[in-house]
Design a protein around this motif. Structure first.
Motif, PDB file in Angstrom:
ATOM      1  N   TYR A   1       0.844  -1.199   0.000  1.00 44.28           N
ATOM      2  CA  TYR A   1       0.000   0.000   0.000  1.00 44.28           C
ATOM      3  C   TYR A   1       0.873   1.242   0.000  1.00 44.28           C
ATOM      4  N   GLN A   2       0.544   2.179  -0.876  1.00 44.68           N
ATOM      5  CA  GLN A   2       1.241   3.456  -0.925  1.00 44.68           C
ATOM      6  C   GLN A   2       0.439   4.474  -0.126  1.00 44.68           C
ATOM      7  N   GLU A   3       0.994   4.923   0.977  1.00 43.17           N
ATOM      8  CA  GLU A   3       0.280   5.849   1.846  1.00 43.17           C
ATOM      9  C   GLU A   3       0.095   7.206   1.178  1.00 43.17           C
ATOM     10  N   GLY A   4      -0.934   7.925   1.629  1.00 43.07           N
ATOM     11  CA  GLY A   4      -1.205   9.256   1.102  1.00 43.07           C
ATOM     12  C   GLY A   4      -2.519   9.308   0.351  1.00 43.07           C
ATOM     13  N   SER A   5      -2.762  10.428  -0.300  1.00 47.06           N
ATOM     14  CA  SER A   5      -3.984  10.632  -1.070  1.00 47.06           C
ATOM     15  C   SER A   5      -3.619  11.023  -2.493  1.00 47.06           C
ATOM     16  N   GLY A   6      -4.150  10.297  -3.475  1.00 54.23           N
ATOM     17  CA  GLY A   6      -3.809  10.568  -4.866  1.00 54.23           C
ATOM     18  C   GLY A   6      -4.992  10.395  -5.791  1.00 54.23           C
ATOM     19  N   VAL A   7      -6.125  10.985  -5.431  1.00 60.31           N
ATOM     20  CA  VAL A   7      -7.359  10.803  -6.192  1.00 60.31           C
ATOM     21  C   VAL A   7      -7.218  11.314  -7.623  1.00 60.31           C
ATOM     22  N   GLN A   8      -6.590  12.460  -7.799  1.00 58.80           N
ATOM     23  CA  GLN A   8      -6.478  13.048  -9.131  1.00 58.80           C
ATOM     24  C   GLN A   8      -5.648  12.191 -10.080  1.00 58.80           C
ATOM     25  N   ALA A   9      -4.676  11.478  -9.530  1.00 60.06           N
ATOM     26  CA  ALA A   9      -3.775  10.684 -10.365  1.00 60.06           C
ATOM     27  C   ALA A   9      -4.453   9.465 -10.976  1.00 60.06           C
ATOM     28  N   VAL A  10      -5.651   9.095 -10.474  1.00 57.89           N
ATOM     29  CA  VAL A  10      -6.306   7.869 -10.935  1.00 57.89           C
ATOM     30  C   VAL A  10      -7.653   8.166 -11.599  1.00 57.89           C
ATOM     31  N   GLU A  11      -7.859   9.380 -12.035  1.00 62.49           N
ATOM     32  CA  GLU A  11      -9.153   9.774 -12.595  1.00 62.49           C
ATOM     33  C   GLU A  11      -9.567   8.925 -13.790  1.00 62.49           C
ATOM     34  N   LYS A  12      -8.606   8.466 -14.582  1.00 62.78           N
ATOM     35  CA  LYS A  12      -8.913   7.705 -15.792  1.00 62.78           C
ATOM     36  C   LYS A  12      -9.048   6.204 -15.540  1.00 62.78           C
ATOM     37  N   TRP A  13      -8.858   5.779 -14.298  1.00 66.43           N
ATOM     38  CA  TRP A  13      -9.014   4.360 -13.984  1.00 66.43           C
ATOM     39  C   TRP A  13     -10.498   3.980 -13.989  1.00 66.43           C
ATOM     40  N   SER A  14     -10.758   2.685 -13.964  1.00 69.44           N
ATOM     41  CA  SER A  14     -12.142   2.188 -13.965  1.00 69.44           C
ATOM     42  C   SER A  14     -12.745   2.274 -12.567  1.00 69.44           C
ATOM     43  N   PRO A  15     -14.051   2.558 -12.462  1.00 73.44           N
ATOM     44  CA  PRO A  15     -14.700   2.623 -11.148  1.00 73.44           C
ATOM     45  C   PRO A  15     -14.957   1.227 -10.588  1.00 73.44           C
ATOM     46  N   MET A  16     -14.879   1.109  -9.278  1.00 79.99           N
ATOM     47  CA  MET A  16     -15.267  -0.136  -8.615  1.00 79.99           C
ATOM     48  C   MET A  16     -16.345   0.189  -7.592  1.00 79.99           C
ATOM     49  N   LYS A  17     -17.117  -0.809  -7.208  1.00 74.97           N
ATOM     50  CA  LYS A  17     -18.314  -0.578  -6.396  1.00 74.97           C
ATOM     51  C   LYS A  17     -18.016  -0.521  -4.901  1.00 74.97           C
ATOM     52  N   VAL A  18     -16.850  -0.012  -4.559  1.00 71.41           N
ATOM     53  CA  VAL A  18     -16.527   0.168  -3.142  1.00 71.41           C
ATOM     54  C   VAL A  18     -15.458   1.241  -3.034  1.00 71.41           C
ATOM     55  N   SER A  19     -15.578   2.068  -2.005  1.00 70.63           N
ATOM     56  CA  SER A  19     -14.548   3.052  -1.699  1.00 70.63           C
ATOM     57  C   SER A  19     -14.419   3.157  -0.193  1.00 70.63           C
ATOM     58  N   PHE A  20     -13.284   3.650   0.263  1.00 72.82           N
ATOM     59  CA  PHE A  20     -12.990   3.684   1.687  1.00 72.82           C
ATOM     60  C   PHE A  20     -12.689   5.120   2.115  1.00 72.82           C
TER      61      PHE A  20
END
Length: 254
Positions: A232-251
Motif C-alpha cells: 500500500y502506498q500511503e497518502g492521497s492521490g485521487v487526481q492521479a487515478v481519474e482515468k481508472w475504472s470505477p469499482m463498487k466500493v470506496s474507503f
C-alpha cells in the motif's frame, strides 16, 4: 452446532447457518445486537465488495480454476485487514504493510503456486514506483513441470486499487517458458503507484505441452496461481487515478 473445519466455520450457530461455500444464511428470526449489526454492515459495505473486485480483477490469472472455498478464504483474510484498520468514526488508516496478509494467498489450494514455482520474484516500492524483478533462474532447478508437460506461460498480473476514490486498474505481463531453454534471463518491470493505492501482484502458471501446441493441462483440480505481494502506498492521490475504472466500493481514508 457449528464447528471449525480447515479454519472456517461450518454448521449452525444460533440463528445463523454457515455453509461450506462460505455463505452465511439466517434461520428463522434473528435478534441482532449492535455488534452483529455493525459487523454485518462492514461486511456488506466493504469486505464483500472488495473481495469481489479483487477476484474479478484477477480473473485472467485464476481463470475460475479455484477451489470451492476460495471466496470464503479471501473474505476471511480481508475481514481481518478491514477490522484491524477501521477506526471508531468509520474511517480507515492504512499503512505500507496493511495488506501483507494477502501475500501467499492461493486461488486454488489443490495446487499451491509455490509447489511449482520454487522461488519468489522480488517486489519493492521506491518512491511512487512499484518495482517487480524476475531474477535469472533455471527451469530445471526452480520450477516443477507436470508429467508430459514441456512449456509454461507465466502470467504476471498487477491490480491497482485506489481505495479512497474507488478506482482500479490492472496490467498483465506474459513470459513464455520452455524446457528447451533451461536458463531464463532476468527481467524487470516498473509501474507508477499513486498514493492511496494498494497494489497486488499475482502469478499464474499455465502449463501446456509445448512443441508448437498450446494445449493447456490446467483445470479445476490443477491451476497454480496466487498473490505474491500486496503493498500500500500511503497518502492521497485521487487526481492521479481519474482515468481508472470505477469499482463498487470506496474507503473513507484518513
Amino acid at each position: 452446532m457449528a464447528i471449525i473445519e480447515d479454519g472456517m466455520l461450518s454448521g449452525k450457530l444460533g440463528g445463523l447457518v454457515f455453509g461450506k461455500d462460505g455463505r452465511v444464511r439466517t434461520k428463522g428470526k434473528v435478534n441482532q445486537t449492535e455488534r452483529t449489526k455493525k459487523a454485518a454492515s462492514v461486511f456488506g459495505e466493504f469486505i464483500s465488495p472488495l473481495g469481489k473486485i479483487i477476484r474479478d480483477a484477477f480473473r485472467s490469472t485464476h481463470l475460475n480454476f479455484t477451489d470451492g472455498k476460495m471466496v470464503n478464504r479471501m473474505n476471511s483474510a480481508l475481514a481481518t485487514i478491514i477490522h484491524q484498520h477501521l477506526d471508531f468514526d468509520r474511517t480507515f488508516t492504512f499503512h505500507a504493510d496493511s495488506f501483507e496478509r494477502l501475500k501467499g494467498f492461493d486461488f486454488n489450494t489443490l495446487s499451491p503456486l509455490f509447489n511449482n514455482l520454487l522461488f519468489l520474484p522480488k517486489v519493492s516500492v521506491v518512491g511512487e514506483e512499484l518495482l517487480l524483478a524476475l531474477p535469472r533462474f533455471t527451469l530445471s532447478r526452480h520450477m516443477r513441470f507436470p508429467k508430459g508437460c514441456h512449456a509454461c506461460l507465466m502470467r504476471i498480473q498487477t491490480a491497482f486499487l485506489n481505495l479512497e476514490s474507488g478506482k482500479w486498474d490492472t496490467c498483465m505481463e506474459e513470459v513464455e517458458l520452455s524446457k528447451g531453454k533451461d536458463v531464463f534471463e532476468a527481467r524487470d518491470w516498473s509501474f507508477t503507484l499513486p498514493p492511496g493505492t494498494v497494489a497486488m501482484v499475482t502469478i499464474g502458471l499455465n502449463f501446456h505441452q509445448g512443441n508448437g501446441t498450446m494445449c493447456a493441462i490446467n483445470a479445476k483440480n490443477f491451476h497454480p496461481a496466487g498473490i505474491i505481494a500486496a503493498v500500500y502506498q500511503e497518502g492521497s492521490g485521487v487526481q492521479a487515478v481519474e482515468k481508472w475504472s470505477p469499482m463498487k466500493v470506496s474507503f473513507p481514508v484518513k
